[in-house]
Each structure stands twice: as C-alpha cells, then as structure tokens.
Design an enzyme around this catalytic site. Structure first.
Site, PDB file in Angstrom:
ATOM      1  N   GLU A 118       3.221 -12.307  -0.382  1.00 11.62           N
ATOM      2  CA  GLU A 118       3.140 -10.838  -0.273  1.00 11.62           C
ATOM      3  C   GLU A 118       4.211 -10.318   0.705  1.00 11.62           C
ATOM      4  OE1 GLU A 118      -0.507  -9.483   1.581  1.00 11.62           O
ATOM      5  OE2 GLU A 118      -0.264  -7.454   0.807  1.00 11.62           O
ATOM      6  N   LYS A 195      -0.609  -3.105  -5.412  1.00  8.63           N
ATOM      7  CA  LYS A 195      -1.824  -3.618  -4.749  1.00  8.63           C
ATOM      8  C   LYS A 195      -2.951  -2.606  -4.884  1.00  8.63           C
ATOM      9  CE  LYS A 195      -3.108  -5.465  -0.183  1.00  8.63           C
ATOM     10  NZ  LYS A 195      -2.523  -6.056   1.035  1.00  8.63           N
ATOM     11  N   CYS A 232      -3.077  -9.798  -2.552  1.00  7.51           N
ATOM     12  CA  CYS A 232      -3.874 -10.179  -1.372  1.00  7.51           C
ATOM     13  C   CYS A 232      -5.333  -9.741  -1.359  1.00  7.51           C
ATOM     14  CB  CYS A 232      -3.170  -9.741  -0.097  1.00  7.51           C
ATOM     15  SG  CYS A 232      -3.907 -10.558   1.349  1.00  7.51           S
TER      16      CYS A 232
HETATM   17  N1  LIG Z   1      -2.550  -8.618   3.306  1.00  7.87           N
HETATM   18  C1  LIG Z   1      -3.839  -8.358   3.259  1.00  7.87           C
HETATM   19  O1  LIG Z   1      -4.320  -7.585   2.450  1.00  7.87           O
HETATM   20  N2  LIG Z   1      -4.593  -9.008   4.172  1.00  7.87           N
HETATM   21  C2  LIG Z   1      -5.954  -8.685   4.422  1.00  7.87           C
HETATM   22  C3  LIG Z   1      -6.720  -9.830   4.916  1.00  7.87           C
HETATM   23  C4  LIG Z   1      -7.283 -10.687   3.849  1.00  7.87           C
HETATM   24  O2  LIG Z   1      -7.469 -10.226   2.725  1.00  7.87           O
HETATM   25  O3  LIG Z   1      -7.578 -11.842   4.116  1.00  7.87           O
END
Ligand SMILES: NC(=O)NCCC(=O)O
Length: 383
Positions: A118, A195, A232
C-alpha cells in the site's frame, strides 16, 4: 520482541521436534504448498540485492474439459530506503530503483502478476496528520510518473503490475485517494480501485487525507486471471471481500501497511478466511521496518508524543481457496514471494463446499437494506 522475531515459521522450525513439525504445519497451514524450483540466477540476485526470496505452488486436480490455468503472482514487501526527511523526489526515485531491482528478479522467476505494498512510493506518513510534504507524494493514477514507471516495467517483463499509490485526482479538484492502479502486461492502464474503508484506529489517521473510495468493487480481467484489489483496512470487512468475489475475482490482492501491536494476531486469519469464504486466492502484503518522523505526534490517548508509528511486520503470504496458505515472508526483511497457482482450484473448491450456492444472499440483502434504515428495529426475541 517486535523486531527480533524473524518469522513464525523459522521459530516453529527451530523449536518443534522434527517428528511433529509436519503435523503441526498441516494443522496450522493446511495442505503443504509445494516449494517452487526457482532459477539459481534469481536466488543469487536476491541475495546480492539483500532481500528474501520464497517460492511456493498450489496445485488443482486435473480436469477433462479445462486445461490447468497456471499463473505466477509476485508479492513485494519493502522498507523505505531513505529517511523520511529526504526530498520527496529523491525518496520516490529511490523507491522506484528498489522496486525495479526486485521486479527484475520476479521476472526471472516467471511472475505474471506483481503487486506492491500500500502507498508504496512513500513513507506511511498519515500518522503525522501533517499535510506537507506528504501530500506531495500524490500522483495521477492515469499518467503520473509512477504509473509511467510501472507501464515500462509491465511492457518490459510482460507482467501485470498492481501499483497502490496516493492518488491526486486532478479532474475532481485535485483531491486525494488511496488507490491501486492496475496495469496490463501490454502496458495499458486497465483501471483503478480505490480503498473503500478508511481506518479510524490508533495512529492510522488517514481520514485527514482522503475519503472512502468511490470505485466500488472492480474486477480486472487480465490475460492471467480475474483480479481485484482490497486495500488494507478493507481486510477487516468480510462483505468487502465478498463483493469483489461476487464480481468474479479469482485472486484478491490486499496491499497493506500495518503494525505489530495493532493487528499482527489478526493478520494470519482475515485474508485466509476470505480465501476460504469466497473460493478464491488472497494475497495480503505488508511493508517492513520502522519509519521515523522529524516532528513528534501524539496518539490522542494521553501517551507521550513519539516519532514513529511502530514496527511494520511484513509477513506477506498467499492463501488458497482450500484454506491452505504459504509460509509468510520475513517480519523484518524485504522480500519477494513468488506463488504459482492453478486457478481451476477456485471452482473445484466451490463445487465441493458450495458456499456460493448455500449463501443466502437475498436474505442478507433484504436484512441489510432494512438494517441501514434510521428506524430499523433489531429482531431480538425476549421472554
Ligand atoms: N493502512 C491501513 O489501513 N492500516 C490500518 C491498520 C490495519 O488495518 O491493520
């Protein structure tokens, strides 16, 4: 412990008695993924370039009417090569160089589809809540320098490239999105997937920069298979995986940035469960290392201001529709995971377990439509 444990697998191999190891692995990981025979030039290049290289394969049963549909995917996890206060253009150029040398090795390994982590062209700086210089890392998904760079890679190596970046959307007032650009092996931009779920947890202050995506759940038909990108935090939303699957995704990539103290116990479960529940392959990818920032920031929890978000634990892996999974890449080192899969396995597992047939989608759809109304009354039965 955060950065000293190399990987769960190396720990198991060291400490489980050899006679029991295979059974322990079967229970933890399912059917053992075959080790891939990768070219020796690839092993030596990975060693010289100082990143881990792992290769595994998932087989499907032979069929009479369909030929095997073999595809090789490459998952890349990396650190930021330069300190976060280096000029933006220099950081981006260094990341391009690093990815180029890893993708060269992916090409030696016959990878057809490669996916990066990401926001791969930048530090994961959203924890700071500062705008400059971080917003300067944003680029056009259609013709920004990183997309052009990936188009060259795609053409040179005949490889589909999934490139998750911070997108600047010039035609809508220059706003930002967290976007995966999908580039065909012909070099053409096939499209983009934004996203869908923006975290509101810990120091993941991403809603300061961009909103929930508006591209839905696109699936990209590539020469090598139908792919989708669940970025993510979408990993925590089973319905988000389901929607990509309903649109026909056979492989769902999950480029991520997440830290040990927040999500590591969830990591091995969520994408693997999604592969099982949706009869598809899932490919979660996480960055590695700890990224330091000049200005301290707080977590809004009364704790001390600090200069880093925590340890990104890597551990990228691939899960198959039958519930088996590969070992993960290292928790601390950069790496390339090459996985060969026969996509026929998706339908074979679907025919066996029938989740798509037994799922009561019309019932869920009806209830979801009700539950999202303001005056919804939950169906609770009381004495
Ligand atoms: N990049 C992101 O969405 N991180 C959030 C934490 C997670 O989903 O573990």
């Amino acid at each position: 412990m955060a950065e000293s444990l190399e990987s769960l697998e190396s720990c198991l191999e060291r400490h489980i008695p050899p006679g029991e190891l295979a059974e322990v692995k079967r229970i933890l990981y399912g059917r053992e993924a075959r080790k891939l025979n990768l070219p020796s030039a690839a092993w030596s290049a990975a060693q010289e370039r100082d990143f881990e290289l792992l290769g595994y394969g998932f087989e499907a049963a032979p069929e009479q009417l369909r030929r095997p549909r073999i595809v090789r995917v490459g998952l890349v996890q990396n650190k930021i090569p330069l300190p976060t206060d280096t000029p933006v253009a220099v950081q981006v150029a260094a990341l391009h160089r690093r990815i180029e040398e890893i993708v060269e090795v992916a090409a030696m390994c016959g990878v057809n589809i490669v996916c990066f982590q990401e926001a791969w062209t930048m530090p994961f700086a959203f924890c700071t809540r500062e705008k400059l210089p971080w917003t300067e890392f944003a680029e056009s998904a259609e013709d920004g320098p990183t997309t052009k760079f990936c188009q060259e890679l795609a053409k040179k190596h005949n490889m589909v490239v999934v490139s998750p970046i911070l997108e600047r959307d010039e035609i809508h007032g220059g706003i930002l999105w967290n976007t995966a650009v999908v580039i065909s092996n012909s070099g053409a931009v096939l499209g983009k997937s934004r996203k869908n779920h923006i975290p509101r947890v810990g120091d993941f202050n991403e809603s300061t920069y961009y909103r929930e995506g508006n591209t839905g759940h696109p699936v990209f038909q590539t020469q090598f298979g139908a792919i989708a990108v669940n970025i993510c935090y979408g990993r925590h939303h089973p319905l988000n995986w389901l929607m990509f699957s309903l649109n026909g995704a056979e492989i769902i990539f999950n480029p991520s940035a997440t830290i040990g103290k927040l999500s590591e116990p969830l990591w091995a479960i969520e994408a693997r469960n999604a592969a099982i529940a949706n009869h598809c392959f899932t490919c979660p990818i996480n960055r590695v290392g700890t990224e330091h920032y000049k200005n301290a920031f707080t977590s809004g929890d009364g704790g001390k201001a600090h200069h880093d978000l925590g340890h990104f634990y890597g551990s990228s892996y691939v899960a198959a529709p039958d519930g088996s999974r590969t070992p993960g890449l290292s928790r601390t080192r950069e790496g390339l995971l090459v996985v060969e899969m026969d996509l026929n396995l998706c339908r074979q597992v679907s025919d066996e377990w029938n989740f798509k047939m037994t799922g009561r989608y019309e019932m869920y759809a009806e209830k979801l439509a009700e539950a999202t109304q303001p005056y919804f009354i939950p169906n609770i039965i009381k004495e």
